[in-house]
Design a protein around this motif. Structure first.
Motif, PDB file in Angstrom:
ATOM      1  N   ASP A  30     -26.948  19.347 -30.742  1.00  0.00           N
ATOM      2  CA  ASP A  30     -26.986  17.898 -30.842  1.00  0.00           C
ATOM      3  C   ASP A  30     -25.628  17.260 -30.621  1.00  0.00           C
ATOM      4  N   ASP A  31     -24.529  18.010 -30.923  1.00  0.00           N
ATOM      5  CA  ASP A  31     -23.209  17.411 -30.789  1.00  0.00           C
ATOM      6  C   ASP A  31     -22.661  17.535 -29.375  1.00  0.00           C
ATOM      7  N   GLU A  32     -23.406  18.140 -28.461  1.00  0.00           N
ATOM      8  CA  GLU A  32     -23.001  18.211 -27.063  1.00  0.00           C
ATOM      9  C   GLU A  32     -23.666  17.079 -26.299  1.00  0.00           C
ATOM     10  N   GLU A  33     -22.949  16.536 -25.305  1.00  0.00           N
ATOM     11  CA  GLU A  33     -23.528  15.480 -24.494  1.00  0.00           C
ATOM     12  C   GLU A  33     -24.651  16.042 -23.629  1.00  0.00           C
ATOM     13  N   PRO A  34     -25.678  15.258 -23.361  1.00  0.00           N
ATOM     14  CA  PRO A  34     -26.736  15.700 -22.451  1.00  0.00           C
ATOM     15  C   PRO A  34     -26.154  16.019 -21.080  1.00  0.00           C
ATOM     16  N   GLN A  35     -26.773  16.997 -20.425  1.00  0.00           N
ATOM     17  CA  GLN A  35     -26.317  17.435 -19.117  1.00  0.00           C
ATOM     18  C   GLN A  35     -27.321  16.986 -18.054  1.00  0.00           C
ATOM     19  N   ILE A  36     -26.855  16.256 -17.055  1.00  0.00           N
ATOM     20  CA  ILE A  36     -27.712  15.759 -15.983  1.00  0.00           C
ATOM     21  C   ILE A  36     -27.197  16.310 -14.661  1.00  0.00           C
ATOM     22  N   VAL A  37     -28.075  16.869 -13.860  1.00  0.00           N
ATOM     23  CA  VAL A  37     -27.740  17.351 -12.522  1.00  0.00           C
ATOM     24  C   VAL A  37     -28.426  16.449 -11.511  1.00  0.00           C
ATOM     25  N   VAL A  38     -27.663  15.913 -10.571  1.00  0.00           N
ATOM     26  CA  VAL A  38     -28.191  14.989  -9.561  1.00  0.00           C
ATOM     27  C   VAL A  38     -28.008  15.601  -8.183  1.00  0.00           C
ATOM     28  N   THR A  39     -29.024  15.526  -7.358  1.00  0.00           N
ATOM     29  CA  THR A  39     -28.946  16.164  -6.042  1.00  0.00           C
ATOM     30  C   THR A  39     -28.026  15.413  -5.084  1.00  0.00           C
ATOM     31  N   THR A  40     -28.246  14.125  -4.862  1.00  0.00           N
ATOM     32  CA  THR A  40     -27.475  13.398  -3.844  1.00  0.00           C
ATOM     33  C   THR A  40     -26.385  12.540  -4.481  1.00  0.00           C
ATOM     34  N   ASN A  41     -25.330  12.288  -3.716  1.00  0.00           N
ATOM     35  CA  ASN A  41     -24.232  11.495  -4.277  1.00  0.00           C
ATOM     36  C   ASN A  41     -24.574  10.010  -4.389  1.00  0.00           C
ATOM     37  N   ILE A  42     -25.517   9.528  -3.591  1.00  0.00           N
ATOM     38  CA  ILE A  42     -25.952   8.131  -3.738  1.00  0.00           C
ATOM     39  C   ILE A  42     -26.666   7.946  -5.072  1.00  0.00           C
ATOM     40  N   LEU A  43     -27.584   8.851  -5.393  1.00  0.00           N
ATOM     41  CA  LEU A  43     -28.269   8.770  -6.676  1.00  0.00           C
ATOM     42  C   LEU A  43     -27.316   9.036  -7.835  1.00  0.00           C
ATOM     43  N   ASP A  44     -26.321   9.883  -7.619  1.00  0.00           N
ATOM     44  CA  ASP A  44     -25.333  10.128  -8.666  1.00  0.00           C
ATOM     45  C   ASP A  44     -24.646   8.830  -9.071  1.00  0.00           C
ATOM     46  N   ASP A  45     -24.309   8.010  -8.084  1.00  0.00           N
ATOM     47  CA  ASP A  45     -23.647   6.738  -8.380  1.00  0.00           C
ATOM     48  C   ASP A  45     -24.545   5.852  -9.239  1.00  0.00           C
ATOM     49  N   VAL A  46     -25.840   5.853  -8.935  1.00  0.00           N
ATOM     50  CA  VAL A  46     -26.796   5.079  -9.720  1.00  0.00           C
ATOM     51  C   VAL A  46     -26.884   5.623 -11.139  1.00  0.00           C
ATOM     52  N   VAL A  47     -27.029   6.942 -11.258  1.00  0.00           N
ATOM     53  CA  VAL A  47     -27.153   7.570 -12.577  1.00  0.00           C
ATOM     54  C   VAL A  47     -25.930   7.277 -13.438  1.00  0.00           C
ATOM     55  N   GLU A  48     -24.749   7.434 -12.864  1.00  0.00           N
ATOM     56  CA  GLU A  48     -23.528   7.234 -13.648  1.00  0.00           C
ATOM     57  C   GLU A  48     -23.368   5.776 -14.070  1.00  0.00           C
ATOM     58  N   ASN A  49     -23.861   4.843 -13.275  1.00  0.00           N
ATOM     59  CA  ASN A  49     -23.808   3.440 -13.669  1.00  0.00           C
ATOM     60  C   ASN A  49     -24.732   3.144 -14.840  1.00  0.00           C
ATOM     61  N   VAL A  50     -25.805   3.907 -14.958  1.00  0.00           N
ATOM     62  CA  VAL A  50     -26.760   3.685 -16.044  1.00  0.00           C
ATOM     63  C   VAL A  50     -26.366   4.434 -17.312  1.00  0.00           C
ATOM     64  N   LEU A  85     -31.764  17.121 -17.636  1.00  0.00           N
ATOM     65  CA  LEU A  85     -32.520  16.340 -16.667  1.00  0.00           C
ATOM     66  C   LEU A  85     -31.983  16.618 -15.277  1.00  0.00           C
ATOM     67  N   VAL A  86     -32.884  16.861 -14.339  1.00  0.00           N
ATOM     68  CA  VAL A  86     -32.539  16.966 -12.923  1.00  0.00           C
ATOM     69  C   VAL A  86     -33.046  15.710 -12.231  1.00  0.00           C
ATOM     70  N   VAL A  87     -32.160  15.048 -11.489  1.00  0.00           N
ATOM     71  CA  VAL A  87     -32.526  13.828 -10.761  1.00  0.00           C
ATOM     72  C   VAL A  87     -32.465  14.119  -9.267  1.00  0.00           C
ATOM     73  N   SER A  88     -33.577  13.909  -8.584  1.00  0.00           N
ATOM     74  CA  SER A  88     -33.611  14.137  -7.138  1.00  0.00           C
ATOM     75  C   SER A  88     -34.195  12.923  -6.431  1.00  0.00           C
ATOM     76  N   ASN A  89     -33.984  12.864  -5.128  1.00  0.00           N
ATOM     77  CA  ASN A  89     -34.511  11.772  -4.312  1.00  0.00           C
ATOM     78  C   ASN A  89     -36.001  11.938  -4.072  1.00  0.00           C
ATOM     79  N   GLY A  90     -36.399  13.150  -3.666  1.00  0.00           N
ATOM     80  CA  GLY A  90     -37.799  13.411  -3.368  1.00  0.00           C
ATOM     81  C   GLY A  90     -38.212  12.889  -2.008  1.00  0.00           C
ATOM     82  N   LEU A  91     -39.524  12.849  -1.765  1.00  0.00           N
ATOM     83  CA  LEU A  91     -40.114  12.400  -0.499  1.00  0.00           C
ATOM     84  C   LEU A  91     -39.619  13.253   0.669  1.00  0.00           C
ATOM     85  N   GLY A  92     -39.302  14.519   0.392  1.00  0.00           N
ATOM     86  CA  GLY A  92     -38.925  15.456   1.444  1.00  0.00           C
ATOM     87  C   GLY A  92     -37.494  15.370   1.903  1.00  0.00           C
TER      88      GLY A  92
END
Length: 308
Positions: A30-50, A85-92
């Motif tokens: 519980d004392d560790e920050e959640p770990q998020i893996v993002v596939t693309t750098n465009i989505l990474d920018d969105v994730v980090e802003n949120v 959490l893994v964040v991906s773009n999807g749609l192939g």
């Protein structure tokens, strides 16, 4: 990956080595920050802003890479299965990564697929076979929908401060709305006959729908950069360019513009070739270090190119 994320991952790796625990994991303490893996750098920018500083975010796709074909290391693939959490773009889109995404889900990693949160368009043209277009980020309004869904998903995890998530998401939604308004005004200055797009491959379908452009065609058939055009493809597109009077062909910064140059010669008319930032962010100082900067740069380049 940002310097902040890199330092955090290095620290967790040391802890893992000393304790025998995974540095990234859905079952992290519980004392560790959640770990998020993002596939693309465009989505990474969105994730980090949120998420802000509420999580450590690892981005798999390097700057200036091609999302259709980039690869990951064995260590990065393992981290996908261990992430909260893994964040991906999807749609192939992530063609070279799909097997790793499938394995991560099988390993129990929670998966947020951005493409599942918007109403997808089909690629234009018979050569695409009706496949879904994954390039939804060219429409800022659809990116707002992604932010909405991401905030909701993260808010279901009690390890996140929901109020902080909402505040960050609201601020970013306001920036996306302002971007949409700027693009609307800029493209409105183009006469209708000038809103005709030719690109390396089909990437601007969503932009075309939102801002009333016509997609004349793409040099590479279908939706993937892994395909190749035939001589007949180039001849047909050259004819369409001459008929529409297209002044500029747009190439992608993540792909060589050789094919665009060949097409410009093949068309038999004077056609400029302008590089856009379409599928990847760049290193800082290279013109598209974040999503908002990328879209503003493309809007300016497209407006100038089509005004000639």
């Amino acid at each position: 990956m940002s310097a902040r994320s890199g330092a955090a991952l290095a620290g967790f790796a040391l802890v893992a080595a000393l304790t025998g625990c995974s540095a990234l994991g859905g079952a992290s303490a519980d004392d560790e920050e959640p770990q998020i893996v993002v596939t693309t750098n465009i989505l990474d920018d969105v994730v980090e802003n949120v998420v802000g500083d509420q999580a450590d975010v690892l981005t798999l796709m390097k700057p200036n890479a091609d999302p259709h074909s980039f690869e990951v290391s064995a260590q990065e693939a393992a981290r996908m299965g261990e992430a909260d959490l893994v964040v991906s773009n999807g749609l192939g889109l992530e063609e070279g990564l799909q097997q790793h995404l499938d394995r991560a889900e099988q390993a129990g990693a929670e998966h947020f697929v951005a493409g599942d949160e918007i109403e997808p368009l089909a690629y234009s043209g018979a050569d695409a076979g009706g496949a879904a277009d994954p390039h939804f980020w060219t429409d800022p309004a659809r990116m707002v929908e992604v932010v909405d869904a991401l905030e909701e998903r993260l808010g279901q995890n009690p390890r996140f401060d929901a109020a902080a998530l909402n505040s960050a998401a609201e601020a970013y939604r306001a920036e996306l709305t302002a971007l949409d308004e700027e693009m609307t005004a800029a493209f409105a200055a183009l006469p209708a006959e000038r809103r005709a797009l030719v690109t390396n491959h089909h990437v601007f379908g969503y932009l075309a729908e939102r801002y009333d452009f016509r997609v004349i065609g793409a040099i590479i058939p279908g939706g993937s950069t892994l395909a190749s055009p035939s001589a007949a493809d180039l001849e047909d597109l050259a004819s369409a360019i001459r008929e529409a009077g297209v002044p500029t062909v747009f190439a992608e910064s993540s792909q060589p513009d050789r094919l665009a140059q060949v097409l410009a010669t093949e068309a038999g008319v004077e056609v400029d070739v302008v590089e856009l930032f379409t599928e990847s962010l760049t290193e800082p100082g290279e013109g598209a270090e974040d999503y908002l900067t990328m879209m503003r740069a493309n809007t300016e380049l497209m407006t100038e190119g089509l005004s000639r």
